[in-house]
Design a protein around this motif. Structure first.
Motif, short mmCIF file in Angstrom:
data_model
loop_
_atom_site.label_atom_id
_atom_site.label_comp_id
_atom_site.label_asym_id
_atom_site.label_seq_id
_atom_site.Cartn_x
_atom_site.Cartn_y
_atom_site.Cartn_z
N LYS A 429 0.85 -1.20 0.00
CA LYS A 429 0.00 0.00 0.00
C LYS A 429 0.88 1.25 0.00
CE LYS A 429 -3.92 -1.95 2.47
NZ LYS A 429 -4.37 -2.17 3.85
N LEU A 430 1.97 1.18 0.81
CA LEU A 430 2.87 2.34 0.88
C LEU A 430 3.44 2.68 -0.49
CD1 LEU A 430 4.94 1.55 4.13
CD2 LEU A 430 3.19 3.30 3.84
N LYS A 432 2.05 2.97 -3.06
CA LYS A 432 1.18 3.91 -3.78
C LYS A 432 1.10 5.26 -3.07
CE LYS A 432 -1.61 0.08 -5.38
NZ LYS A 432 -2.52 -0.81 -4.69
N THR A 433 1.41 5.26 -1.76
CA THR A 433 1.13 6.49 -1.00
C THR A 433 2.38 7.18 -0.43
OG1 THR A 433 0.88 5.13 0.96
CG2 THR A 433 -1.15 5.69 -0.23
N ASP A 434 3.38 6.42 -0.03
CA ASP A 434 4.49 7.05 0.72
C ASP A 434 5.80 6.30 0.43
OD1 ASP A 434 6.20 8.14 2.55
OD2 ASP A 434 4.81 8.03 4.26
N THR A 435 6.45 6.66 -0.63
CA THR A 435 7.65 5.88 -1.03
C THR A 435 8.82 6.09 -0.08
OG1 THR A 435 8.11 7.63 -2.59
CG2 THR A 435 7.19 5.60 -3.50
#
Ligand code: MSP
Length: 516
Positions: A429-430, A432-435
């Motif tokens: 999930k990360l 997509k949101t918080d590399t």
């Protein structure tokens, strides 16, 4: 640098090695590798016990001379230990000239000190045990309880060693830590059994045979050969140079630990110390007796014929998993029943699912999101500290105390923590949101796994190196481990660090079907 001298029993060559022998040898290897990582100078000895009635009879059955049988069979032991990646520094054969001369030297010394005398003796002899057995110790069929065979009556004029005069001294060296010859006999239950038996009193023991010429001649009466057990015990000093290499002997002797199963603890905690004291040689520091692997409640042994060989396990699980499974399925101490199904279950749970899955998912994620490189970190790595805490609390104490199943549990606990953290972080999930956070997470999975891998070395030396390379760790794993165990700080270099390229992925522990 501290020295550490560890031994296995020397195994009889009447047949090929089985996993009971492998059990002790793997355990000793794990300790030897662990001590080396602690910076000790280790001497790890194993070998083969080649004289006695049992070997003579086996050779006869096979139509060989005893020496031919010994040459052939000791090779099987060497090959088995090579297969299992055993890191022994010495391999002694009791037919080695150096050993035979040492035995004669010790016999002469005991004789000159008046500790050996001649007497006629009649008793029941179990060839399987290579020892006299009292009638009260036979089972309901009049057989040896370990070998299920009737002992033979033996009546000879032999030489005897004055074991009985050491009775009080032996109790004291076991009980009293202040005695300069103190031996720690472990586990405690077995120590108490030994003490109980010692309190009933000791008789002198026969230490030679007339009718058996496959043995080492007594130097003061060449018509007799040395009793196989006395011959065998002396291997521990002849292998480190009692005769001929004073410097090496003084460096390594006394042995830090003799490992064995319960069947031969008496020889190592009573007869051996008495012989050493008699010959004015310091006594070994510790003996540890584990239980038997049993199959359906019976001891696995050549004589009973219910044997599993190391090759069979290696074929099914591979070398490193065999090493790990051998010592982690049952506690080191009591007897334990084993079966292929139980071993397979443990393989699937601990190795395929837990460790294998961890390595595979972290590698795949780094491949997918970071071009098969270890990502850059921007925050503190808390996970690795948590893993270090778990390992510091359980690993060293359990391995030092030979509680390998607990060491394995501790390692699994640390691996599980990382796997749980992965579930919680949900890197997919990360992505997509918080590399940035994703990079931090994956970096910490690598670092924490690296730390576990350093602790896996004694159990799985080859797979540890493989994981190390897969994770892009770039230091020499042994050197990094030594440094880590010395100062308990994750070194700045050597672990998986930012931008290191990962190794080419391979599945380390393919799942194995359990047979119904
Ligand atoms: N030659 C003697 C030892 C002399 S040491 C100075 C001897 N040899 S043996 O081939 O019978 O090996 C005995 C040892 O093998 C046991 O003490 C133990 O270390 C190992 N094991 C043999 N069978 C075993 C099991 N079934 N289970 C666990 N260990 C076993 O005795």
């Amino acid at each position: 640098m501290k020295k550490y001298y560890i031994t296995t029993p020397i195994y009889y060559v009447n047949d090929k090695p089985h996993i009971g022998h492998a059990y002790t040898t793997i355990a000793a290897d794990i300790v030897a590798r662990w001590r080396r990582l602690q910076g000790d100078e280790v001497f790890f000895l194993t070998g083969t016990d080649e004289h006695g009635v049992k070997i003579c009879q086996s050779a006869q059955i096979k139509g060989m001379t005893p020496k031919q049988l010994c040459d052939e069979m000791s090779e099987y032991f060497k090959q088995a230990w090579k297969l299992l990646n055993i890191s022994n520094d010495g391999f002694i054969r009791t037919t080695d000239k150096q050993h035979e001369e040492t035995v004669q030297l010790i016999m002469q010394k005991l004789y000159d000190k008046g500790l050996i005398y001649k007497k006629r003796y009649k008793g029941l002899y179990c060839v399987g045990c290579e020892k006299f057995i009292a009638e009260k110790d036979l089972d309901e069929n009049g057989c040896c309880p370990d070998h299920k065979k009737k002992p033979v009556v033996q009546s000879e004029e032999n030489y005897f060693f004055k074991l009985s005069i050491f009775n009080e001294q032996l109790i004291d060296i076991i009980e009293n830590p202040a005695n300069r010859n103190h031996i720690e006999v472990l586990p405690e239950t077995r120590r108490n059994e030994i003490l109980g038996k010692l309190r009933l009193g000791l008789e002198d023991i026969s230490i030679s045979r007339v009718a058996l010429d496959w043995g080492i001649p007594l130097p003061f009466d060449k018509t007799q050969t040395v009793y196989v057990w006395v011959d065998a015990l002396i291997n521990y000093i002849s292998a480190v140079g009692y005769k001929g290499n004073k410097e090496r002997f003084e460096k390594f002797w006394p042995a830090d630990i003799h490992l064995m199963a319960k069947d031969i603890l008496w020889f190592h905690s009573v007869i051996w110390p008495a012989l050493l004291i008699g010959a004015d040689i310091p006594v070994h520091k510790r003996v540890y007796a584990h239980g038997f692997f049993t199959i359906n409640g019976d001891k696995m042994s050549k004589s009973i014929g219910n044997v599993i060989t190391p090759d069979q396990l290696v074929e099914k699980f591979g070398v490193d998993p065999t090493r790990y499974l051998a010592v982690s399925l049952i506690p080191f101490g009591p007897d334990g029943d084993i079966s292929m199904n139980e071993l397979t279950k443990k393989y699937n749970v601990d190795l395929a699912n837990n460790l294998g899955n961890l390595v595979s998912r972290t590698n795949k994620m780094a491949e997918k999101y970071f071009d098969a490189k270890v990502p850059q970190i921007s925050n503190e790595d808390i996970l690795t500290k948590e893993v270090a805490k778990i390992l510091n609390n359980g690993y060293s104490v359990s391995i030092e105390n030979m509680q390998f199943h607990k060491t394995a549990e501790n390692l699994q606990q640390a691996i599980t923590l990382i796997n749980q953290q992965i579930e919680q972080d949900a890197p997919w999930k990360l992505a997509k949101t918080d590399t940035k956070k994703l990079a931090n997470c994956i970096y910490s999975y690598f670092q924490a796994t690296d730390l576990i891998v350093l602790h896996l070395i004694p159990f799985m030396p080859t797979i540890s190196e493989k994981i190390w390379a897969l994770n892009g760790a770039n230091g020499n794993i042994i050197e990094v481990a030594k440094k880590y165990f010395l100062d308990k700080q994750i070194p700045k270099e050597g672990f998986s660090s930012a931008n290191n390229k990962l190794g080419i992925f391979e599945i380390l522990f393919p799942r194995i079907e359990i047979k119904k």
